[in-house]
Design a protein around this motif. Structure first.
Motif, PDB file in Angstrom:
ATOM      1  N   MET A  32       0.837  -1.187   0.000  1.00 35.36           N
ATOM      2  CA  MET A  32       0.000   0.000   0.000  1.00 35.36           C
ATOM      3  C   MET A  32       0.881   1.250   0.000  1.00 35.36           C
ATOM      4  O   MET A  32       1.891   1.314   0.717  1.00 35.36           O
ATOM      5  N   ASP A  33       0.542   2.224  -0.833  1.00 37.31           N
ATOM      6  CA  ASP A  33       1.257   3.492  -0.995  1.00 37.31           C
ATOM      7  C   ASP A  33       2.593   3.343  -1.724  1.00 37.31           C
ATOM      8  O   ASP A  33       3.331   4.324  -1.866  1.00 37.31           O
ATOM      9  N   GLU A  34       2.911   2.154  -2.219  1.00 37.98           N
ATOM     10  CA  GLU A  34       4.129   1.979  -3.008  1.00 37.98           C
ATOM     11  C   GLU A  34       3.880   2.542  -4.407  1.00 37.98           C
ATOM     12  O   GLU A  34       2.820   2.331  -4.998  1.00 37.98           O
ATOM     13  N   ASN A  35       4.835   3.271  -4.939  1.00 37.42           N
ATOM     14  CA  ASN A  35       4.685   3.867  -6.268  1.00 37.42           C
ATOM     15  C   ASN A  35       4.746   2.780  -7.336  1.00 37.42           C
ATOM     16  O   ASN A  35       5.678   1.978  -7.361  1.00 37.42           O
ATOM     17  N   ILE A  36       3.749   2.787  -8.228  1.00 38.00           N
ATOM     18  CA  ILE A  36       3.665   1.737  -9.243  1.00 38.00           C
ATOM     19  C   ILE A  36       3.867   2.267 -10.654  1.00 38.00           C
ATOM     20  O   ILE A  36       4.173   1.500 -11.570  1.00 38.00           O
ATOM     21  N   ALA A  37       3.703   3.591 -10.872  1.00 42.02           N
ATOM     22  CA  ALA A  37       3.847   4.140 -12.220  1.00 42.02           C
ATOM     23  C   ALA A  37       4.169   5.620 -12.140  1.00 42.02           C
ATOM     24  O   ALA A  37       3.974   6.264 -11.103  1.00 42.02           O
ATOM     25  N   GLU A  38       4.689   6.152 -13.245  1.00 39.13           N
ATOM     26  CA  GLU A  38       4.928   7.582 -13.379  1.00 39.13           C
ATOM     27  C   GLU A  38       3.981   8.149 -14.423  1.00 39.13           C
ATOM     28  O   GLU A  38       3.876   7.613 -15.529  1.00 39.13           O
ATOM     29  N   LEU A  39       3.283   9.239 -14.066  1.00 40.04           N
ATOM     30  CA  LEU A  39       2.376   9.929 -14.970  1.00 40.04           C
ATOM     31  C   LEU A  39       2.959  11.297 -15.291  1.00 40.04           C
ATOM     32  O   LEU A  39       3.560  11.945 -14.428  1.00 40.04           O
ATOM     33  N   GLU A  40       2.773  11.734 -16.507  1.00 40.19           N
ATOM     34  CA  GLU A  40       3.345  12.999 -16.950  1.00 40.19           C
ATOM     35  C   GLU A  40       2.242  13.900 -17.480  1.00 40.19           C
ATOM     36  O   GLU A  40       1.506  13.523 -18.395  1.00 40.19           O
ATOM     37  N   SER A  41       2.131  15.094 -16.901  1.00 40.84           N
ATOM     38  CA  SER A  41       1.174  16.085 -17.404  1.00 40.84           C
ATOM     39  C   SER A  41       1.931  17.111 -18.233  1.00 40.84           C
ATOM     40  O   SER A  41       3.137  16.977 -18.448  1.00 40.84           O
ATOM     41  N   ASP A  42       1.232  18.129 -18.696  1.00 37.41           N
ATOM     42  CA  ASP A  42       1.910  19.165 -19.470  1.00 37.41           C
ATOM     43  C   ASP A  42       2.707  20.107 -18.588  1.00 37.41           C
ATOM     44  O   ASP A  42       3.365  21.016 -19.083  1.00 37.41           O
ATOM     45  N   LYS A  43       2.685  19.877 -17.270  1.00 33.86           N
ATOM     46  CA  LYS A  43       3.415  20.756 -16.365  1.00 33.86           C
ATOM     47  C   LYS A  43       4.434  20.024 -15.509  1.00 33.86           C
ATOM     48  O   LYS A  43       5.446  20.598 -15.117  1.00 33.86           O
ATOM     49  N   ALA A  44       4.169  18.764 -15.171  1.00 33.57           N
ATOM     50  CA  ALA A  44       5.073  18.063 -14.257  1.00 33.57           C
ATOM     51  C   ALA A  44       4.899  16.561 -14.381  1.00 33.57           C
ATOM     52  O   ALA A  44       3.951  16.071 -14.997  1.00 33.57           O
ATOM     53  N   THR A  45       5.848  15.836 -13.780  1.00 32.79           N
ATOM     54  CA  THR A  45       5.785  14.381 -13.686  1.00 32.79           C
ATOM     55  C   THR A  45       5.513  14.017 -12.239  1.00 32.79           C
ATOM     56  O   THR A  45       6.112  14.582 -11.325  1.00 32.79           O
TER      57      THR A  45
END
Length: 416
Positions: A32-45
């Motif tokens: 639980m709460d472990e990071n599973i993916a990276e998402l990228e928006s037009d402003k930040a990752t």
């Protein structure tokens, strides 16, 4: 029972994100709460955490553009042992030839290899694809020999020497056939990231929608360099940070902006918005593109507080840890092309701001002082500004004031 992992709301103006990479594989057990993916928006990752412990089931793929609220993955109930059993490799087939099967059995018995050996994590696999490196050529340092992201970043492609291409046979005529170009002629295509597309769109908009001009001046950096040389050890011992050029430039800019307020203003529709504070955006080159995190209320900060803020924001930028709030706003921008060796440039305004200051490389050049030619460490500085709101008198006077403060840094401390 499974839990759906969806794209969270990350900002009022953001309607979609790109799934840049998976940090876990399908079928992995996650906490639980472990990071599973990276998402990228037009402003930040930003990273996507698991909302419960269990077995990860991937739905969206790397490179997918997802709307806010879209399904990314599900997490099923289950323990680490269940996830491991699903990935257990098939046992070697029985064979009558004992000599052939013996080496396999001994390798598994001493634990020298297993299904993870030589397997790249999703992040590492992406880097290796970009470098065109075969994972089989690397030795992983991760658990059970898995190839980690760090392994992939450190890996260099080693190519066997290519055989010299045979010369084409000459035709019977006296004219020689054109020779094929030598050397590698490979091409690689990459989809534009959301951040890069937004940068491109904004830069073009600034060029098309503002009356941008640039004025130049030069600064004798010797007074600041002498001051740094004299006090840098004491400064670092007392404040825990080095005394860099950026703090001097930020202080000089804040002082000049208080005197020439139009340079710190912006156009909003049919109105001009004047700010009585200075939020300085610092252009930073990050792995995924140029970002401009903001030092809030820079006009009220001391030199060491500015240095600490610059280091903190630059570190977050390079680690893709900046938040939307840290990159939103800003009334004026400073960019330093000198760190890359730039001699002179015309920086583009960071909209909706009205001006940007460009720093450049420091070069020793002959200059005239009191009728004598002397060698001084000189820097060209450039101010790009929106002529719709800033007149020539204001832009030139602002830059002259910055020059005056930098060449006599005592004025910064005495505020004169």
């Amino acid at each position: 029972m499974s839990v759906e992992i969806k794209v969270p709301t990350v900002g009022e103006s953001i309607s979609e994100v790109t799934l840049s990479q998976w940090l876990k594989q399908d079928g992995d057990y996650v906490e639980m709460d472990e990071n599973i993916a990276e998402l990228e928006s037009d402003k930040a990752t930003f990273e996507l955490p698991a909302e419960k412990a269990g077995i990860l089931r991937i739905v969206a793929q790397e490179g997918d553009t997802l709307e806010i609220g879209a399904l990314v993955a599900t997490i099923e109930e289950g323990g680490a042992s269940a996830a491991a059993s699903e990935k257990k490799p098939e046992a070697p087939k029985a064979t009558e030839n004992v000599q052939d099967s013996a080496p396999i059995a001994s390798a598994q018995a001493d634990g020298s290899s297993n299904y993870a050996t030589g397997t790249a994590s999703p992040a590492a696999a992406k880097i290796l694809r970009e470098k065109d490196i075969d994972p089989a050529s690397l030795k992983g340092t991760g658990k059970d020999g898995r190839i980690t992201k760090e392994d992939a970043e450190k890996a260099d492609k080693t190519e066997a020497p290519k055989a010299k291409p045979a010369e084409p046979a000459k035709p019977a005529t006296t004219a020689e056939a054109p020779k094929a170009p030598s050397g590698s002629r490979n091409e690689r295509r990459e989809k534009l990231s959301s951040l890069r597309k937004t940068i491109a769109k904004r830069l073009v908009a600034v060029k098309n929608e503002t009356a941008m001009l640039t004025t130049f001046n030069e600064v004798n950096m010797k007074p600041i360099m002498d001051l740094r040389a004299k006090y840098k050890e004491i400064f670092k011992e007392k404040h825990g940070v080095g005394l860099g050029f950026m703090s001097f430039f930020t202080k000089a800019v804040c002082t000049a902006l208080k005197e020439w307020r139009a340079v710190n203003a912006r156009i909003d529709g049919d109105e001009i918005v004047y700010s009585d504070f200075v939020d300085v955006s610092i252009a930073v080159s990050a792995p995924k593109g140029l970002v401009v995190p903001v030092i809030r209320n820079a006009d009220s900060l001391s030199l060491h507080e500015i240095e600490k803020a610059v280091i903190d924001l630059a570190t977050k930028a390079r680690d893709n840890k900046l938040t939307i709030e840290e990159m939103t706003g800003g009334t004026f921008t400073i960019t330093n092309g000198g760190v890359f060796g730039s001699m002179m440039s015309t920086p583009i305004i960071n909209a909706p701001q009205s001006a940007i200051l460009g720093m450049h490389n420091i070069i020793e050049r002959p200059v005239a002082e009191n009728g004598q030619v002397v060698i001084r460490p000189m820097m060209y500085i450039a101010l790009s500004y929106d002529h719709r709101i800033i007149d020539g008198r204001e832009s030139v006077s602002f830059l002259v004031r910055v020059k005056q403060l930098l060449e006599d840094p005592a004025r910064l401390l005495l505020e004169i």
